[in-house]
Each structure stands twice: as C-alpha cells, then as structure tokens.
Design an enzyme around this catalytic site. Structure first.
Site, mmCIF file in Angstrom:
data_model
loop_
_atom_site.group_PDB
_atom_site.id
_atom_site.type_symbol
_atom_site.label_atom_id
_atom_site.label_comp_id
_atom_site.label_asym_id
_atom_site.label_seq_id
_atom_site.Cartn_x
_atom_site.Cartn_y
_atom_site.Cartn_z
ATOM 1 N N TRP A 147 0.782 -0.905 -0.267
ATOM 2 C CA TRP A 147 -0.058 0.064 0.332
ATOM 3 C C TRP A 147 0.466 1.031 -0.148
ATOM 4 O O TRP A 147 -0.344 2.632 -0.153
ATOM 5 C CB TRP A 147 -0.784 -0.178 0.917
ATOM 6 N N ASN A 165 1.289 -5.947 6.817
ATOM 7 C CA ASN A 165 0.984 -6.716 7.409
ATOM 8 C C ASN A 165 0.202 -7.850 7.328
ATOM 9 O O ASN A 165 -0.226 -8.167 6.104
ATOM 10 C CB ASN A 165 0.301 -5.836 8.912
ATOM 11 N N ASP A 208 0.134 -4.985 14.232
ATOM 12 C CA ASP A 208 0.376 -4.586 12.421
ATOM 13 C C ASP A 208 1.618 -3.597 12.072
ATOM 14 O O ASP A 208 1.341 -2.566 12.124
ATOM 15 C CB ASP A 208 -1.440 -3.909 13.321
ATOM 16 N N ASN A 295 5.284 5.690 10.437
ATOM 17 C CA ASN A 295 4.210 5.094 9.225
ATOM 18 C C ASN A 295 4.167 5.865 8.011
ATOM 19 O O ASN A 295 5.701 6.174 7.835
ATOM 20 C CB ASN A 295 3.048 5.694 10.361
#
Length: 319
Positions: A147, A165, A208, A295
């Site tokens: 992604w 994940n 995650d 992130n």
C-alpha cells in the site's frame, strides 16, 4: 488530478472521476498519495485499484488498466503513488486490513499491458505456505498489501518495496509461522519481477507493524567502505541498514525509547522477543502502539550531514 502552471499557479487541466461506491477502508476515504511521470504521460491510481495514464499536456485519458483484473476479491483498493521503472509503471495495492492476497505488478508505460506480477504471500500448498499454519491463509488470503510506494534503484536495476501486515492483523492463532513475505522488504529484478532477496522485519507480526515504509537508496562510505545501501526506519521501532546488492543486514538499532516487544535484533537478523507481549483477550500493553514508531510520512537524508530524518512516535497501546 490537477496540472498547474508552476510559475503562476493557474490550472492548466483537471481530471476527475466519481468515487467508487464498492470500495472500503482507506481508499473509500479518497486517500491518494501522488502520481508518477514519464515523458508525455502522468500515471495515477484510483480508489478501486485502476491504473490510469493521462497526457501530461492535455490531461486526456490514454489508458485505464484495472490492477485487479480477473481477481474475485472485492476488498482491493489503492491509495499510493506508482513509480516509473525504465519503460514500466509499478503499482501496489491496498486492502491488507480487509483480507486480500497482496501483490505488486508492473505495466508497460506505453499501453498499460501487464508485464509482471509478484505475489507477496503464497497460496495454500505452495512452498511458502509452510510458514502459514492454520486456516487463515485459505480463509482470508494472507494480507501482505503493498500500500506504500517503493523505490527504484537504476544502478542495480532493482525495485525495493515494503510489504504490509499479515491478516488478521492481531490474531495469529490460525496463521502460525513467520508469514512471509508480510512485514518485509522485497528486492525485485525490475524487468521481470524476480525476487533477488528479502528481509522480514517482524516475523509473525501480531501488532500491525507492516513493512510499508518507503526504503531509501543511498551510496555512502559505511564503516570505511564505499557501499550501496538501503535504509529504512520501520514501524516496529528499529532502524535498518542493508547492503542493497545482496540483502546483508549491516545495522539494526532502535530509534525510539519506548520499545517493549524486543530487546534487539540478533545476529541471525531476527528480533529477540521479550516475554509477555503477545495480544490477549484482556489486553496487553506494548510499545510502540498500533500506529507504529513511524508510519507513512516521508523521510529525508542530508547529503551534507549524513543525518536521516523521519517522523517518530513515542507511544504505547493495548493489544
């Protein structure tokens, strides 16, 4: 997509299409992280996982390729920018938190024809499925979405891409094992998609902490040697340095103070797990939390100082 006059800010052209009612998760929110450009073409992805080519000057739609053509799963979408790799356009997919089988694919820039596809998780019965013991691989597809945007290294003709994940994200009861290639970085031959090497940041991820953070290609003197490096600050709280020609792990050190799931990374490249950190029905405190120590925000490297810059989080959560 807007094309703007960089000197005056005026709109040259504007391309828009309606939201796709069937999409779920982040794609349904309209999240889109950018475009790629090659010659007179601009490439972007849509919420329902189509790859588009538009004319750079006029905005005319040149071709529209459904990335998930022939796949029955309706949980696929897309949110990230593709990249141009020689005469190909490489695009990932999202949906790892909804239950998909992840992949990365490349298309001919001129026509949109599929050139190659690399599946990030196996099907039941394939050799890698030995690391997916239980029912979830067959039931949900395994996850492993691509992604976030990867990186192309023209010196070695390699595409480096992070993998998301496994699914379900925080319950590993029915996916015992390492769950390759989830939570990993892949090094793929750019022309064929053949795997050169991989590294798994978080084997059997229960938190995650995907490996989607964009890896960075760097040529630097490292411990007295000129080396071709690949560096990534991972969501699990560790900063990694690899020799990108062969995948050798050169460094793995934590970059946040609040890190309670592992005491370090061993000589075998695997995390040294601390006891009592697995998710439970009553809840287990773990640091970093589900958002990770870092992130999706972009990173940077200063060529003058050699310093690597990133957005980091000192936070814990209950899993």
């Amino acid at each position: 997509m807007f094309a703007l006059d960089a000197r005056a800010g005026r709109t040259i052209w504007h391309y828009q299409r309606p939201r796709s009612p069937e999409t779920r998760g982040d794609p349904a929110k309209g999240t889109n992280r950018g475009v790629a450009v090659q010659g007179d073409r601009v490439f972007m992805v849509t919420d329902n996982a189509h790859l588009l080519a538009l004319h750079r000057v006029t905005g005319q739609l040149l071709w529209d390729m459904p990335i998930t053509a022939g796949l029955a799963n309706k949980n696929y979408g897309n949110t990230s920018a593709p990249i141009v790799v020689n005469d190909l356009v490489v695009a990932g997919i999202s949906g790892g938190d909804l239950g998909v089988r992840g992949f990365l694919s490349a298309y001919k820039a001129e026509t949109g024809e599929l050139a190659w596809r690399f599946w990030t998780v196996p099907q039941p019965g394939e050799p890698l499925s030995k690391g997916w013991k239980g029912k979830d691989l067959a039931r949900y597809g395994g996850g492993g979405a691509t992604w976030m945007t990867g990186t192309f290294d023209p010196e070695t003709n390699t595409v480096f891409w992070g993998v998301g994940n496994p699914y379900p994200a925080m319950n590993g009861d029915e996916r015992q094992g390492d769950n390759l290639y989830s939570a990993s970085v892949l090094a793929l031959e750019a022309d064929t998609g053949e795997l050169k090497w991989h590294y798994q940041f978080t084997p059997h991820d229960l938190f995650d902490w995907d490996g989607g953070q964009t890896p960075m290609v760097v040529n630097r003197t490292y411990r007295g040697r000129e080396r071709k490096l690949l560096i990534q600050a991972n969501r699990n709280g560790f900063f990694y340095v690899f020799d990108r020609t062969n995948g050798e792990l050169l460094l793995a050190e934590k970059f946040v103070d609040r890190l309670t799931w592992a005491s370090g990374i061993g000589k075998d490249g695997r995390p040294i797990l601390l006891p009592g950190i697995e998710p439970t029905r009553d809840g287990t405190k773990v640091c970093p939390n589900v958002l990770g120590a870092t992130n999706w925000p972009s990173v940077a490297l200063s060529p003058s100082t050699g310093l690597f810059y990133l957005m980091a989080r000192e936070d814990c959560g209950i899993t």
